[in-house]
Design an enzyme around this catalytic site. Sequence first.
Site, PDB file in Angstrom:
ATOM      1  N   HIS B 118       0.875  -1.175   0.000  1.00  0.00           N
ATOM      2  CA  HIS B 118       0.000   0.000   0.000  1.00  0.00           C
ATOM      3  C   HIS B 118       0.914   1.227   0.000  1.00  0.00           C
ATOM      4  O   HIS B 118       2.031   1.165   0.517  1.00  0.00           O
ATOM      5  CB  HIS B 118      -0.822  -0.062   1.297  1.00  0.00           C
ATOM      6  CG  HIS B 118      -1.934   0.907   1.420  1.00  0.00           C
ATOM      7  ND1 HIS B 118      -1.730   2.219   1.724  1.00  0.00           N
ATOM      8  CD2 HIS B 118      -3.274   0.749   1.300  1.00  0.00           C
ATOM      9  CE1 HIS B 118      -2.902   2.835   1.799  1.00  0.00           C
ATOM     10  NE2 HIS B 118      -3.857   1.961   1.541  1.00  0.00           N
ATOM     11  N   ASP B 195       2.572  -4.901   8.101  1.00  0.00           N
ATOM     12  CA  ASP B 195       1.396  -4.052   7.926  1.00  0.00           C
ATOM     13  C   ASP B 195       0.179  -4.967   8.029  1.00  0.00           C
ATOM     14  O   ASP B 195      -0.150  -5.695   7.097  1.00  0.00           O
ATOM     15  CB  ASP B 195       1.487  -3.373   6.547  1.00  0.00           C
ATOM     16  CG  ASP B 195       0.247  -2.543   6.243  1.00  0.00           C
ATOM     17  OD1 ASP B 195      -0.669  -2.514   7.075  1.00  0.00           O
ATOM     18  OD2 ASP B 195       0.212  -1.936   5.151  1.00  0.00           O
ATOM     19  N   GLN B 198      -4.958  -4.823   6.818  1.00  0.00           N
ATOM     20  CA  GLN B 198      -5.991  -5.589   6.136  1.00  0.00           C
ATOM     21  C   GLN B 198      -6.237  -6.945   6.772  1.00  0.00           C
ATOM     22  O   GLN B 198      -7.342  -7.456   6.724  1.00  0.00           O
ATOM     23  CB  GLN B 198      -5.552  -5.781   4.677  1.00  0.00           C
ATOM     24  CG  GLN B 198      -6.678  -5.724   3.685  1.00  0.00           C
ATOM     25  CD  GLN B 198      -7.431  -4.415   3.721  1.00  0.00           C
ATOM     26  OE1 GLN B 198      -6.942  -3.419   3.268  1.00  0.00           O
ATOM     27  NE2 GLN B 198      -8.619  -4.405   4.277  1.00  0.00           N
ATOM     28  N   LYS B 221     -10.678  -0.430  10.641  1.00  0.00           N
ATOM     29  CA  LYS B 221     -10.851  -1.639   9.829  1.00  0.00           C
ATOM     30  C   LYS B 221     -11.327  -2.836  10.660  1.00  0.00           C
ATOM     31  O   LYS B 221     -11.607  -3.898  10.122  1.00  0.00           O
ATOM     32  CB  LYS B 221      -9.557  -1.987   9.099  1.00  0.00           C
ATOM     33  CG  LYS B 221      -9.246  -1.015   7.955  1.00  0.00           C
ATOM     34  CD  LYS B 221      -8.142  -1.551   7.093  1.00  0.00           C
ATOM     35  CE  LYS B 221      -7.466  -0.476   6.276  1.00  0.00           C
ATOM     36  NZ  LYS B 221      -8.178  -0.122   5.068  1.00  0.00           N
ATOM     37  N   CYS B 371      -4.994   2.862  -3.376  1.00  0.00           N
ATOM     38  CA  CYS B 371      -3.716   3.331  -2.807  1.00  0.00           C
ATOM     39  C   CYS B 371      -2.603   2.310  -3.054  1.00  0.00           C
ATOM     40  O   CYS B 371      -1.739   2.092  -2.194  1.00  0.00           O
ATOM     41  CB  CYS B 371      -3.830   3.630  -1.312  1.00  0.00           C
ATOM     42  SG  CYS B 371      -5.018   4.908  -0.964  1.00  0.00           S
TER      43      CYS B 371
END
Lengths: 99, 413
Positions: B118, B195, B198, B221, B371
Amino acid sequence: MKKRKESEKILIKTKAGSRPLTDLEKCMLLILRTRSDIPSDNVLKLAKKFKICASCSDRSEVFFIGEKLIRKKLVARKLSGREYIWRLTKKGKAYSKLI
Amino acid sequence: MRNIKNEFPVFARKISGKKLIYFDNACTLLKPKPVIEAVCGYYKNLGVCSGDRSSHQLSWQVQKEIEEAREAVKEFINASSSKEIIWTRNSTEGINLVAASFPLEKQRNEVILTVLEHHSNLLPFYEQSRRRRFKIKILPINKDGTLDLGLLKKAISKKTALVAVSHLSNVTGLVYPIKEIAQLAHRQGAKILVDDAQYIATHREDVKYNQVDFMVFSGHKIGAPTGIGALYIKEPLIKKMLPYNVGGGTVQSVEIKGGKIRAEYLAHPFKFEAGIQHYAGIIGLKAAIDFLKKTGYGKITGRVEALSLYALGRLQRIPEVRLLIDYEASNPSSLICFCFDHKKVSLYDFNLFLNHGLKDYFIAVRCGHHCAQPLHRFLGAEISMRLSFFIYNTEKEIDIFCGALAGFLKRKK
């Protein structure tokens, strides 16, 4: 270049009062003033030609602005086959005094 | 699971008189009732600073709730101590903090990224590499969306300071083998940043099991309010991190002597948490974690993976649809991206159709580059449409979406 008077500019009415157009609103109107009755992909192609459109971070934002202008009755959108066709609701001088 | 939609008040409303189908969960999850109540509860009953700033009973109660939330995050990701948890605004801020503050050595000044990332996991390193003068290596991925661990192994060397990688890509929808990547990095003395933005909404993260050094996630999220996230930094590594965002709440003492400022910073995590914190967001984040726990991670993961697989099967039957990756090596775990083979059909128009063209439903999806422009270019697409799932989605909703897609593609000029 002749500077336009404030009173000649299009204003957007909001609950907090009237305000001038944002850059992205000007962008959408400029695109359709250049060529009206065009599908979404052509709107995006033309957007690349205007510096004023550069503040859009993702191109979906162009259509979000389009929706806003539809509610303000400045722009119209119609589904034709698999395309949405965008146009200005008014013609001629109404848009020449915008920017 | 049958009545799960009742837990999300937004489903009770109609959008332009139509029923909402929400497939934009990868962007942000809808907010469950307990989160809304927790946030309102803070503003209704407390609404004050935490006890580390003020000195009255109400502020002590806020402080207690904030520290309970930190403890909840610690358990949520299986960290060793709540001191390893730093409040941030979101994953992006967490990555910016790491990029600006992780310890560099003269001989160890390379960061490895992948094309999967991202923009939030690329740009902080790009900017800091110019300021802090470290090098960036960017690895490609395989055409099927997977990572080539052999290539990664070759790329990591004694010069590598950090490997920063997504656990679940917001475009491919694939889960990446974090534990193996961490082991490859550690073998060469490098650290790993994960990261988890998600991944964490639908899958359980265990930073100890995966041997993670840095990890970020965003509250919104997982059903928490926007503007709150967390950064995990393993102890004792956290002690070596440079101060980043400094100011009120980060110092033990500040002195001005001979025209010079001398500051003694607090211990972690407080030395990284400058200024007033997003108390309502933190309290909401705890409520979101409690909600996920109560619902059960096993159930969430199983359901979301089943929905992804179902959607994959349905989309594969539509000839005009081009999936960004073929999913032959592994299945999508929570989302799928596609574009159209036919250049004359616009995804933007189909997106407008989902908003305005259906009689009974309003379908929310994401259309754009998500993104992740480098990844889209790598996969030969400029943009894509993304369907992302959560437990409140159903197979019937996927059928409605695919019916709308087939109907749109059949339309004649």
